[in-house]
Scaffold this active site. Structure first.
Site, PDB file in Angstrom:
ATOM      1  N   ALA B 323      12.623  -3.993   8.874  1.00 47.23           N
ATOM      2  CA  ALA B 323      11.881  -3.381   8.127  1.00 47.23           C
ATOM      3  C   ALA B 323      10.255  -3.986   8.419  1.00 47.23           C
ATOM      4  O   ALA B 323       9.219  -3.303   8.699  1.00 47.23           O
ATOM      5  CB  ALA B 323      11.549  -3.389   6.700  1.00 47.23           C
ATOM      6  N   CYS B 324      10.155  -5.262   8.879  1.00 43.35           N
ATOM      7  CA  CYS B 324       8.866  -5.753   8.889  1.00 43.35           C
ATOM      8  C   CYS B 324       8.411  -5.415  10.340  1.00 43.35           C
ATOM      9  O   CYS B 324       6.883  -5.658  10.542  1.00 43.35           O
ATOM     10  CB  CYS B 324       9.113  -7.374   9.148  1.00 43.35           C
ATOM     11  SG  CYS B 324       8.382  -8.271   7.566  1.00 43.35           S
ATOM     12  N   PHE B 325       8.986  -4.847  11.255  1.00 50.58           N
ATOM     13  CA  PHE B 325       8.456  -4.257  12.310  1.00 50.58           C
ATOM     14  C   PHE B 325       7.836  -2.853  12.467  1.00 50.58           C
ATOM     15  O   PHE B 325       7.251  -2.440  13.079  1.00 50.58           O
ATOM     16  CB  PHE B 325       9.795  -4.542  13.319  1.00 50.58           C
ATOM     17  CG  PHE B 325       9.347  -4.441  14.713  1.00 50.58           C
ATOM     18  CD1 PHE B 325       8.447  -5.192  15.488  1.00 50.58           C
ATOM     19  CD2 PHE B 325       9.505  -3.199  15.535  1.00 50.58           C
ATOM     20  CE1 PHE B 325       8.247  -5.412  16.680  1.00 50.58           C
ATOM     21  CE2 PHE B 325       9.320  -2.965  16.931  1.00 50.58           C
ATOM     22  CZ  PHE B 325       8.414  -4.138  17.519  1.00 50.58           C
TER      23      PHE B 325
END
Lengths: 212, 386
Positions: B323-325
């Site tokens: 998700a962080c990407f």
């Protein structure tokens, strides 16, 4: 410039300070969860007479911003009194790091929350609370609203898998709508205990799974 | 730099660049009819040569190839065009849950315009559930869209079976072959698709050019209006230089390079699973059922963006399903559809290979992953420590 991170962030990310767990910690706290993709665990040692944080370490499962904030926040808190450390905000951490990309700020908030929770836990356990409010269902639920339901990626209160809380003379029982043998049950029990046990008047925390 | 993001885009082959150059500075006229001036006719001839090369590779006729600006436009034209041309009794749209966003989001846009949409689930390896597909495709379905190879985990769909289902119900079949064209065979004489999306920049051609195969007799309405180019299906000045590059890239793409990429893929899987304890393969366990260049692995207890950033510092370019990407801060929707846990998606790394990668690069990549994951697990609260 390709990567949206400052040099300082990358330094802390590549070589984080204060990594690991403090031996015999006076307080610990965990914020976030694997399901969210970000998790910080803090442990700290406090010199009781001066209320100074003498040692603090962190562990992180998360992205670069999460790791860098864990590193900077432990740097900032070390050697400070718990009151000084409580005043450290994510803005302060962000400023020290030279500015996180806005979309990554929530990763920084997690480490700051962990510091606040750890200090709060310390206060509960060391008679430092200004006002000793007896633990009731509302207080328990508020703390549980930070525990993530790994099935949903949202907290256990909002997703209603915590169905009941009973409190009797410091013994707290939390009922969870999940089978006892579920793959996440053991982990969830730990997380719930870790959240509730630090409360000043709590003697034991029992998690009962009564799943379908 | 070790570039392992070839499912995003590839290095343009130098022979492709060379073939394109004269069409910027010499033959730059607009491709027009045989009754035009000489430069226009030369441009038209070059465009049609490229068209023939692409048609031949698909087993199609040259008049069945419509040049577009790329995969996204081809997918939009296929779905919106087919929906617009379908009669009032056939309004249903069906697609798989792991389609590229240019298919998924187009289908959702059509749904908002009153075309009922059925999104068919996939199994744990990313294969479309044929039973559910059979239920979803009815005699009211206008078009079914199923990709050939998946962008994230490389799953190759059973197109034979999908085509059978569509034919039985008289629904059009659109295949997004953006990633598989020239790598995985697709002959429209054996797979009776009506519409097939192909694109150049995933196979060492230039960006900004793709094509849509439109089977003769398929009802399709144009979605971009203007001139009468491309069989009156796509208005706009033809991108002759890019089309020539596309044609050249198809000419160059041979089975030998597919085989060499397959070997690298096998090697990288083996080395990664050996180098990183507890690493999990994402997508089909059988490499023969994946796109030849796709390797996708999850490293438990660490988060993907951290891995990607560390690898970037070591000169290795890969991506993650974490998700962080993502811009949406959501974990990979493909992995969510496959029933993977959030954690597995957050720890997933995609390596996509091309014929320009070497055995040595593969070895260095696996070694770098070992170091990076070890370092990140040392600071992870989830990893077991000795």
């Amino acid at each position: 410039m390709s990567i949206p991170y400052t040099k300082k962030i990358l330094e802390h990310f590549m070589h984080p300070h204060n990594v690991g767990q403090v031996e015999n910690p006076d307080a610990t706290a965990t914020e976030g969860s694997p399901a969210c993709g970000d998790m910080v665990k803090l442990s700290l040692k406090v010199d009781a007479p001066t209320k100074t944080i003498t040692d603090i370490k962190f562990e992180s499962y998360g992205c670069a911003s999460n790791i860098a904030t864990g590193s900077i926040i432990t740097d900032l808190a070390k050697g400070r009194t718990i009151d000084e450390a409580k005043a450290i905000t994510w803005q302060k951490a962000n400023e020290e790091l030279g500015g996180l990309p806005p979309v990554k700020v929530h990763c920084a908030v997690l480490a700051v929350d962990a510091l606040k929770t750890a200090i709060e836990n310390y206060e509960h356990r060391h008679g430092l609370l200004k006002e000793k409010v007896p633990t009731d269902e509302k207080i328990v639920m508020k703390r549980l609203s930070r525990v993530i339901n790994p099935l949903a990626g949202l907290d256990v209160v909002r997703t209603k898998i915590v169905t009941e809380v009973r409190i009797e003379a410091g013994d707290v029982t939390v009922f969870v709508e999940l089978p006892e043998d579920h793959q996440f049950a053991a982990n969830l029990r730990n997380e719930i205990q870790e959240r509730i046990e630090p409360l000043w008047d709590v003697r034991s925390v029992n998690v009962v799974f009564r799943g379908k | 730099m070790i570039y392992l993001d070839n499912a995003a885009s590839t290095r343009v082959d130098p022979r492709v660049v060379e073939a394109m150059l004269p069409f910027f500075t010499e033959t730059y006229a607009v491709a027009s009819s045989q009754f035009s001036h000489t430069p226009g006719i030369l441009a038209k001839e070059a465009l049609d040569r490229a068209r023939s090369v692409i048609a031949e590779r698909l087993g199609a006729g040259p008049d069945e190839i419509v040049f577009t600006s790329g995969g996204t436009e081809s997918n939009n034209l296929a779905l919106k065009g087919a929906a617009a041309a379908a009669g009032p009794k056939r309004k249903g749209i069906v697609c798989s849950a792991v389609e590229h966003t240019s298919v998924l989001h187009t289908c959702r846009a059509l749904e908002k315009r009153g075309f009922p949409l059925a999104v068919v689930p996939v199994d744990g390896e990313g294969f479309v559930d044929l039973n559910r597909l059979e239920e979803a495709v009815t005699d009211q379905t206008a078009v079914v869209s199923v990709q050939q190879g998946n962008q994230e985990v490389g799953t190759l769909q059973p197109l034979d079976a999908v085509a059978d289902l569509c034919r039985k119900k008289g629904a059009l079949l659109h295949v997004d072959a953006s990633l598989s064209f020239t790598q995985t065979g697709l002959d429209v004489r054996s797979i009776p698709a009506n519409l097939v999306t192909v694109t150049a920049h995933k196979m060492h051609g230039p960006k900004g050019i793709g094509a849509l195969y439109v089977r003769k007799g398929t009802a399709l309405e144009k979605i971009q209006h203007g001139g009468y180019m491309e069989n009156d299906l796509r208005a706009g000045t033809e991108n002759v230089a890019a089309a020539v590059g596309f044609g050249k890239a198809v000419e160059i793409a041979d089975d030998a390079s597919v085989e060499s990429v397959r070997l690298l893929q096998k090697r990288l899987f083996a080395l990664l699973l050996e180098a990183v304890p507890d690493a999990q393969v994402n997508g089909p366990a059988d490499p023969a059922k994946r796109l030849c260049g796709n390797v996708n692995v999850s490293f438990p207890f660490v988060e993907g963006e951290s891995v990607v950033l560390h690898l970037d510092m070591k000169g290795i370019a890969v991506i993650t399903g974490s998700a962080c990407f993502s811009r949406s801060l959501e974990p990979s929707y493909v992995m969510m559809a496959m029933g993977y846990s959030h954690e597995r998606a957050h720890g997933s790394i995609r390596f996509t290979l091309s014929r320009f990668n070497t055995e040595d690069e593969i070895r260095r990549t696996a070694e770098a992953c070992r170091e990076v994951v070890e370092a990140l697990r040392r600071i992870s609260p989830l990893a077991k420590k000795e």
